[in-house]
Design a protein around this motif. Structure first.
Motif, PDB file in Angstrom:
ATOM      1  N   VAL A  89      -1.934  -6.830   2.144  1.00 16.81           N
ATOM      2  CA  VAL A  89      -2.117  -8.293   2.098  1.00 16.81           C
ATOM      3  C   VAL A  89      -3.415  -8.670   2.814  1.00 16.81           C
ATOM      4  CG1 VAL A  89      -1.194 -10.495   2.932  1.00 16.81           C
ATOM      5  CG2 VAL A  89       0.330  -8.827   1.859  1.00 16.81           C
ATOM      6  N   GLN A  90      -3.672  -8.056   3.956  1.00 16.68           N
ATOM      7  CA  GLN A  90      -4.892  -8.344   4.708  1.00 16.68           C
ATOM      8  C   GLN A  90      -6.132  -7.919   3.920  1.00 16.68           C
ATOM      9  OE1 GLN A  90      -5.177 -10.110   7.501  1.00 16.68           O
ATOM     10  NE2 GLN A  90      -2.973 -10.381   7.432  1.00 16.68           N
ATOM     11  N   ARG A  92      -6.443  -7.840   0.670  1.00 15.61           N
ATOM     12  CA  ARG A  92      -6.652  -8.801  -0.414  1.00 15.61           C
ATOM     13  C   ARG A  92      -7.246 -10.109   0.073  1.00 15.61           C
ATOM     14  NH1 ARG A  92      -1.226  -8.920  -2.216  1.00 15.61           N
ATOM     15  NH2 ARG A  92      -0.749  -6.729  -2.064  1.00 15.61           N
ATOM     16  N   SER A  93      -6.950 -10.459   1.329  1.00 14.14           N
ATOM     17  CA  SER A  93      -7.436 -11.748   1.835  1.00 14.14           C
ATOM     18  C   SER A  93      -8.639 -11.587   2.762  1.00 14.14           C
ATOM     19  CB  SER A  93      -6.302 -12.474   2.570  1.00 14.14           C
ATOM     20  OG  SER A  93      -5.946 -11.745   3.729  1.00 14.14           O
ATOM     21  N   GLY A  94      -9.220 -10.399   2.810  1.00 14.63           N
ATOM     22  CA  GLY A  94     -10.370 -10.154   3.691  1.00 14.63           C
ATOM     23  C   GLY A  94     -11.514 -11.119   3.392  1.00 14.63           C
ATOM     24  N   GLN A  95     -12.001 -11.777   4.428  1.00 13.27           N
ATOM     25  CA  GLN A  95     -13.045 -12.781   4.264  1.00 13.27           C
ATOM     26  C   GLN A  95     -14.450 -12.185   4.360  1.00 13.27           C
ATOM     27  OE1 GLN A  95     -12.255 -16.058   3.667  1.00 13.27           O
ATOM     28  NE2 GLN A  95     -10.137 -15.422   3.593  1.00 13.27           N
ATOM     29  N   GLN A  99     -14.162  -7.296   7.964  1.00 11.34           N
ATOM     30  CA  GLN A  99     -12.700  -7.324   7.866  1.00 11.34           C
ATOM     31  C   GLN A  99     -12.205  -6.349   6.799  1.00 11.34           C
ATOM     32  OE1 GLN A  99     -11.997 -11.468   7.078  1.00 11.34           O
ATOM     33  NE2 GLN A  99     -11.368 -11.871   9.192  1.00 11.34           N
ATOM     34  N   TRP A 103      -9.782  -3.106   7.561  1.00 12.66           N
ATOM     35  CA  TRP A 103      -8.480  -2.917   6.924  1.00 12.66           C
ATOM     36  C   TRP A 103      -8.490  -1.712   5.979  1.00 12.66           C
ATOM     37  CZ3 TRP A 103      -4.709  -4.669   9.481  1.00 12.66           C
ATOM     38  CH2 TRP A 103      -4.808  -5.867  10.186  1.00 12.66           C
TER      39      TRP A 103
END
Length: 134
Positions: A89-90, A92-95, A99, A103
């Protein structure tokens, strides 16, 4: 979506339970409906909570969990699987690139540990290496 289907099946579900149920189901409606049972939800919630704790804790705090996790190989793999789900999940949402890199590195380390433990590797040694790496 799963969220709507769950609410239709159990209208009074608390928002916190609904959010955790959707996360734990990982897009699988059958799993989501199984998790409507409170006992099943609690059983699946525990590894996810420990995984979150392990991902955010300082190294010494992570080391304290090694003995408990090493006591049961299947339970250990279940907890590491929950960590893997959170990391996905992290990812996929890495900004930022940093990041995503962090991950991705974590996912690789975790995957190596899980494969080794699954192949009857020394659980304590692999957990120590994993928990020392981040």
């Amino acid at each position: 979506t799963i969220r709507r289907a769950v609410v239709a099946k159990k209208p009074g579900i608390a928002q916190a339970d609904l959010a955790q149920l959707v996360f734990l189901a990982s897009g699988r409606p059958g799993v989501a409906f199984e998790l409507l049972d409170q006992a099943t939800l609690e059983a699946k919630r525990m590894p996810a909570q420990l995984a979150k704790q392990l991902l955010t804790a300082k190294p010494y705090e992570r080391y304290l969990h090694i003995t408990k996790l090493a006591a049961d190989r299947q339970n250990c793999l279940e907890n590491l699987g929950a960590m893997q789900q959170i990391i996905e999940v992290q990812l996929r949402s890495g900004q930022t690139a940093a990041q995503v890199s962090h991950w991705s590195n974590m996912a690789g380390l975790l995957d190596n540990a899980m494969v080794s433990i699954r192949d009857n590797g020394n659980i304590r040694a692999h957990l120590l290496r994993l928990f020392s790496s981040y």
